[in-house]
Design a protein around this motif. Structure first.
Motif, PDB file in Angstrom:
ATOM      1  N   LEU A  43       0.833  -1.198   0.000  1.00  0.00           N
ATOM      2  CA  LEU A  43       0.000   0.000   0.000  1.00  0.00           C
ATOM      3  C   LEU A  43       0.872   1.253   0.000  1.00  0.00           C
ATOM      4  CD1 LEU A  43      -2.691  -1.143   2.570  1.00  0.00           C
ATOM      5  CD2 LEU A  43      -2.946  -0.963   0.089  1.00  0.00           C
ATOM      6  N   LEU A  44       2.082   1.107   0.493  1.00  0.00           N
ATOM      7  CA  LEU A  44       3.098   2.158   0.419  1.00  0.00           C
ATOM      8  C   LEU A  44       4.261   1.622  -0.391  1.00  0.00           C
ATOM      9  CD1 LEU A  44       3.363   3.526   4.077  1.00  0.00           C
ATOM     10  CD2 LEU A  44       2.460   4.724   2.088  1.00  0.00           C
ATOM     11  N   LYS A  45       4.880   2.492  -1.147  1.00  0.00           N
ATOM     12  CA  LYS A  45       6.053   2.068  -1.911  1.00  0.00           C
ATOM     13  C   LYS A  45       7.210   1.792  -0.955  1.00  0.00           C
ATOM     14  CE  LYS A  45       7.635   6.738  -2.585  1.00  0.00           C
ATOM     15  NZ  LYS A  45       8.095   7.770  -3.409  1.00  0.00           N
ATOM     16  N   GLU A  46       8.152   1.028  -1.430  1.00  0.00           N
ATOM     17  CA  GLU A  46       9.352   0.732  -0.649  1.00  0.00           C
ATOM     18  C   GLU A  46      10.068   2.053  -0.357  1.00  0.00           C
ATOM     19  OE1 GLU A  46      12.186  -1.635   1.262  1.00  0.00           O
ATOM     20  OE2 GLU A  46      10.325  -2.319   0.340  1.00  0.00           O
ATOM     21  N   PRO A  47      10.304   2.359   0.920  1.00  0.00           N
ATOM     22  CA  PRO A  47      10.932   3.651   1.229  1.00  0.00           C
ATOM     23  C   PRO A  47      12.414   3.650   0.884  1.00  0.00           C
ATOM     24  CG  PRO A  47      10.658   2.379   3.234  1.00  0.00           C
ATOM     25  CD  PRO A  47       9.996   1.593   2.125  1.00  0.00           C
ATOM     26  N   SER A  48      12.924   4.828   0.625  1.00  0.00           N
ATOM     27  CA  SER A  48      14.373   4.936   0.479  1.00  0.00           C
ATOM     28  C   SER A  48      14.972   4.764   1.868  1.00  0.00           C
ATOM     29  CB  SER A  48      14.751   6.284  -0.143  1.00  0.00           C
ATOM     30  OG  SER A  48      14.279   7.341   0.655  1.00  0.00           O
ATOM     31  N   ARG A  49      16.270   4.615   1.914  1.00  0.00           N
ATOM     32  CA  ARG A  49      16.945   4.347   3.193  1.00  0.00           C
ATOM     33  C   ARG A  49      18.143   5.270   3.364  1.00  0.00           C
ATOM     34  NH1 ARG A  49      14.917  -0.305   6.294  1.00  0.00           N
ATOM     35  NH2 ARG A  49      13.507  -1.350   4.865  1.00  0.00           N
ATOM     36  N   THR A  50      18.460   5.532   4.624  1.00  0.00           N
ATOM     37  CA  THR A  50      19.681   6.280   4.915  1.00  0.00           C
ATOM     38  C   THR A  50      20.865   5.346   4.739  1.00  0.00           C
ATOM     39  OG1 THR A  50      19.736   5.676   7.259  1.00  0.00           O
ATOM     40  CG2 THR A  50      18.475   7.661   6.669  1.00  0.00           C
ATOM     41  N   GLU A  51      22.046   5.880   4.830  1.00  0.00           N
ATOM     42  CA  GLU A  51      23.252   5.054   4.746  1.00  0.00           C
ATOM     43  C   GLU A  51      23.262   4.004   5.855  1.00  0.00           C
ATOM     44  OE1 GLU A  51      26.703   7.533   4.679  1.00  0.00           O
ATOM     45  OE2 GLU A  51      26.000   8.646   2.938  1.00  0.00           O
ATOM     46  N   SER A  52      22.604   4.326   6.970  1.00  0.00           N
ATOM     47  CA  SER A  52      22.546   3.411   8.111  1.00  0.00           C
ATOM     48  C   SER A  52      21.407   2.399   7.994  1.00  0.00           C
ATOM     49  CB  SER A  52      22.366   4.204   9.407  1.00  0.00           C
ATOM     50  OG  SER A  52      23.407   5.129   9.565  1.00  0.00           O
ATOM     51  N   SER A  58       8.399  10.360   2.725  1.00  0.00           N
ATOM     52  CA  SER A  58       8.196  11.715   2.195  1.00  0.00           C
ATOM     53  C   SER A  58       6.822  12.257   2.571  1.00  0.00           C
ATOM     54  CB  SER A  58       8.315  11.676   0.671  1.00  0.00           C
ATOM     55  OG  SER A  58       7.243  10.922   0.139  1.00  0.00           O
ATOM     56  N   ASP A  59       6.599  13.513   2.219  1.00  0.00           N
ATOM     57  CA  ASP A  59       5.278  14.121   2.404  1.00  0.00           C
ATOM     58  C   ASP A  59       4.231  13.374   1.577  1.00  0.00           C
ATOM     59  OD1 ASP A  59       6.022  16.132   4.213  1.00  0.00           O
ATOM     60  OD2 ASP A  59       6.665  17.446   2.594  1.00  0.00           O
ATOM     61  N   GLU A  60       4.624  12.891   0.415  1.00  0.00           N
ATOM     62  CA  GLU A  60       3.709  12.106  -0.422  1.00  0.00           C
ATOM     63  C   GLU A  60       3.253  10.841   0.319  1.00  0.00           C
ATOM     64  OE1 GLU A  60       3.826   9.438  -4.487  1.00  0.00           O
ATOM     65  OE2 GLU A  60       5.240  11.098  -4.300  1.00  0.00           O
ATOM     66  N   ASP A  61       4.171  10.214   1.036  1.00  0.00           N
ATOM     67  CA  ASP A  61       3.828   9.033   1.825  1.00  0.00           C
ATOM     68  C   ASP A  61       2.833   9.378   2.939  1.00  0.00           C
ATOM     69  OD1 ASP A  61       5.568   7.390   0.324  1.00  0.00           O
ATOM     70  OD2 ASP A  61       7.251   7.857   1.650  1.00  0.00           O
ATOM     71  N   ILE A  62       3.011  10.535   3.553  1.00  0.00           N
ATOM     72  CA  ILE A  62       2.071  10.981   4.592  1.00  0.00           C
ATOM     73  C   ILE A  62       0.683  11.137   3.994  1.00  0.00           C
ATOM     74  CG2 ILE A  62       1.445  12.899   6.124  1.00  0.00           C
ATOM     75  CD1 ILE A  62       4.475  13.309   6.558  1.00  0.00           C
ATOM     76  N   ARG A  63       0.609  11.786   2.834  1.00  0.00           N
ATOM     77  CA  ARG A  63      -0.694  11.956   2.173  1.00  0.00           C
ATOM     78  C   ARG A  63      -1.313  10.597   1.844  1.00  0.00           C
ATOM     79  NH1 ARG A  63       2.172  16.296   0.045  1.00  0.00           N
ATOM     80  NH2 ARG A  63       2.847  15.131  -1.787  1.00  0.00           N
ATOM     81  N   ARG A  64      -0.498   9.667   1.415  1.00  0.00           N
ATOM     82  CA  ARG A  64      -0.984   8.330   1.059  1.00  0.00           C
ATOM     83  C   ARG A  64      -1.572   7.615   2.289  1.00  0.00           C
ATOM     84  NH1 ARG A  64      -2.746   5.047  -2.985  1.00  0.00           N
ATOM     85  NH2 ARG A  64      -2.149   2.915  -2.578  1.00  0.00           N
TER      86      ARG A  64
END
Length: 75
Positions: A43-52, A58-64
């Motif tokens: 239902l949510l796209k795979e999030p990007s990740r930090t180096e850690s 993102s804000d788009e994910d919040i809206r979703r």
């Protein structure tokens, strides 16, 4: 990206309207487990990740997430 000293460790703090899962959950008004469940169910796209390896949302994910919750409320 800047680093913030956490209680026992250093975490990555992201700029440009990217949020770590705790802040994302707070802004979305759901818990972290719900976010992980939505990711698992695609239902949510795979999030990007930090180096850690921390999730970045993102804000788009919040809206979703808010949209998903509205649809749940409608039945």
């Amino acid at each position: 990206m800047t680093h913030v000293l956490g209680t026992w460790f250093i975490i990555d703090r992201c700029d440009n309207n990217e949020y770590l899962i705790s802040e994302f959950a707070e802004k979305s008004r759901v818990n972290k487990e719900t976010i992980r469940y939505y990711e698992q169910k695609k239902l949510l796209k795979e999030p990007s990740r930090t180096e850690s390896g921390y999730r970045l949302h993102s804000d788009e994910d919040i809206r979703r997430v808010k949209y998903i919750k509205q649809m749940q409320d409608l039945g």
